[in-house]
Design an enzyme around this catalytic site. Structure first.
Site, PDB file in Angstrom:
ATOM      1  N   CYS A 136       0.828  -1.204   0.000  1.00 28.90           N
ATOM      2  CA  CYS A 136       0.000   0.000   0.000  1.00 28.90           C
ATOM      3  C   CYS A 136       0.865   1.258   0.000  1.00 28.90           C
ATOM      4  O   CYS A 136       1.324   1.707   1.050  1.00 28.90           O
ATOM      5  CB  CYS A 136      -0.941  -0.009   1.206  1.00 28.90           C
ATOM      6  SG  CYS A 136      -2.005   1.447   1.259  1.00 28.90           S
ATOM      7  N   CYS A 139      -0.505   4.180   1.994  1.00 27.76           N
ATOM      8  CA  CYS A 139      -0.265   4.104   3.442  1.00 27.76           C
ATOM      9  C   CYS A 139       1.190   4.441   3.769  1.00 27.76           C
ATOM     10  O   CYS A 139       1.472   5.180   4.705  1.00 27.76           O
ATOM     11  CB  CYS A 139      -0.522   2.698   3.973  1.00 27.76           C
ATOM     12  SG  CYS A 139      -1.930   1.858   3.278  1.00 27.76           S
ATOM     13  N   ASP A 140       2.108   3.877   3.019  1.00 26.95           N
ATOM     14  CA  ASP A 140       3.504   3.875   3.458  1.00 26.95           C
ATOM     15  C   ASP A 140       4.437   4.802   2.679  1.00 26.95           C
ATOM     16  O   ASP A 140       5.599   4.961   3.056  1.00 26.95           O
ATOM     17  CB  ASP A 140       4.053   2.431   3.399  1.00 26.95           C
ATOM     18  CG  ASP A 140       3.287   1.522   4.345  1.00 26.95           C
ATOM     19  OD1 ASP A 140       2.755   2.033   5.345  1.00 26.95           O
ATOM     20  OD2 ASP A 140       3.209   0.310   4.081  1.00 26.95           O
TER      21      ASP A 140
END
Ligand code: NDP
Length: 312
Positions: A136, A139-140
């Site tokens: 992801c 997200c990261d």
């Protein structure tokens, strides 16, 4: 003979969608029973810090966020069942659920079993999960400011993830197993025109390299020549598709060609009256914790309304 328990609302799945549905249905005094499934807490339990969930100004660790959601659901009376639902019969009323030797009947059902990011299946990939291996970029990505990352895949997700990562990383490699992308032309163009991106065609990763600090590189194999070489990288992002967790619901509720549950437009209603679906199990587009939570809320309100109308 196993004893059968009857519940008003059964919720299958314990990610943000399931817990949000539980919080709402519990507060509506419907006494929901939530089946946690194989991965209690869902996909967020394998991520690191979550910085984009509103309400947590300084971020929160994924597993902690899920633990807080679980406790919030329990506070209002949600019963958490640490079992996997292995079989359902949605052709009868009440619905029947079979969970590791126990049988439940339910007036309404909320499905929030999520989707699983596909991985290549390398042992090293699992070892560095959350330590540089991610599925992801949204997200990261911010953790890779001025660093180097490798994205695997050639579809729209890979393009989107690579494009997003260029906002942070100084260098983004895309490793693709063929010599052309399957992604839409416009998305391809966006990454191919970006000077930070370098495409490694006909390339498959064979090992993620790293040490106690996390990922340090990846061993890549040229599919044409069979030669391998190591590329230094700080992050290794998989974008080779997702698989919805719907095998239990095959032939029970309408699924699309890729196995996602079909919901009626702008709602969580499925093809079966009284069965609602929320979160990634019905979302091929956004796949965010907050959108999953949002649809979990919708499913709870729709289930509540549906149950109330039946009582009238
Ligand atoms: P796709 O199935 O479209 O693409 C998966 C990619 O991963 C392919 O390029 C495939 O290679 C590669 N791949 C699959 N398995 C392996 C493997 N074992 N080893 C190496 N490479 C592998 O998945 P996406 O997640 O990209 O997209 C899913 C759907 O969502 C699509 O319909 C897409 O259009 C849509 N989407 C739309 C977006 C948008 O419009 N903004 C954004 C993201 C997704 P190969 O090509 O050789 O098969």
């Amino acid at each position: 003979m196993t004893e059968t328990r009857h519940v008003n609302v059964a919720i299958i799945g314990s990610g943000p969608a399931g817990y949000t549905a539980a919080i709402y249905t519990a507060r509506a005094e419907l006494r929901p029973v939530l089946f946690q499934g194989l991965q209690p807490g869902g996909q967020l339990t394998i991520t690191n810090e979550v910085e984009n969930f509103p309400g947590f100004e300084h971020g929160i660790m994924g597993p902690e966020l899920m633990e807080v959601m679980k406790r919030q659901a329990q506070r209002f009376g949600t019963e958490i069942v640490p079992r996997m639902v292995e079989k359902v019969d949605l052709s009868v009323r009440p619905f029947r659920l079979f969970a590791e030797g126990a049988e439940f009947t339910a007036d309404s059902l909320i499905i929030s079993t999520g989707a699983s990011a596909r991985y290549l299946g390398l042992e090293s990939e699992q070892r560095f999960q959350g330590m540089g291996v991610s599925a992801c970029a949204t997200c990261d990505g911010p953790f890779y400011r001025d660093r180097t990352v490798v994205v695997v895949g050639g579809g729209d997700s890979a393009m989107e993830e690579a494009d997003h990562l260029t906002k942070f990383a100084k260098k983004v490699y895309i490793a693709h197993r063929r010599d052309e992308f399957r992604a839409s032309k416009i998305m391809q163009k966006r990454v191919l025109d970006n000077p930070k991106v370098e495409v490694l065609w006909n390339t498959v990763p064979v090992e993620v390299l790293g040490d106690a600090t996390g990922v340090t590189g990846v061993r890549l194999k040229d599919t044409k020549t069979g030669e391998t070489r190591d590329v230094a990288t700080d992050g290794f992002f998989l974008a080779i598709g997702h698989t919805p967790n719907t095998s239990v619901f095959e032939n029970q509720v309408e699924l699309d060609a890729k196995g996602y549950i079909v919901t009626k437009p702008d709602s969580t209603h499925t093809s079966v009256d009284g069965v609602f679906a929320c979160g990634d199990v019905q979302d091929t587009r956004y796949r965010q914790a907050i959108t999953a939570a949002g649809t979990g809320c919708m499913a709870a309100l729709e289930a509540e309304r549906w149950l109330a109308e039946r009582e009238d």
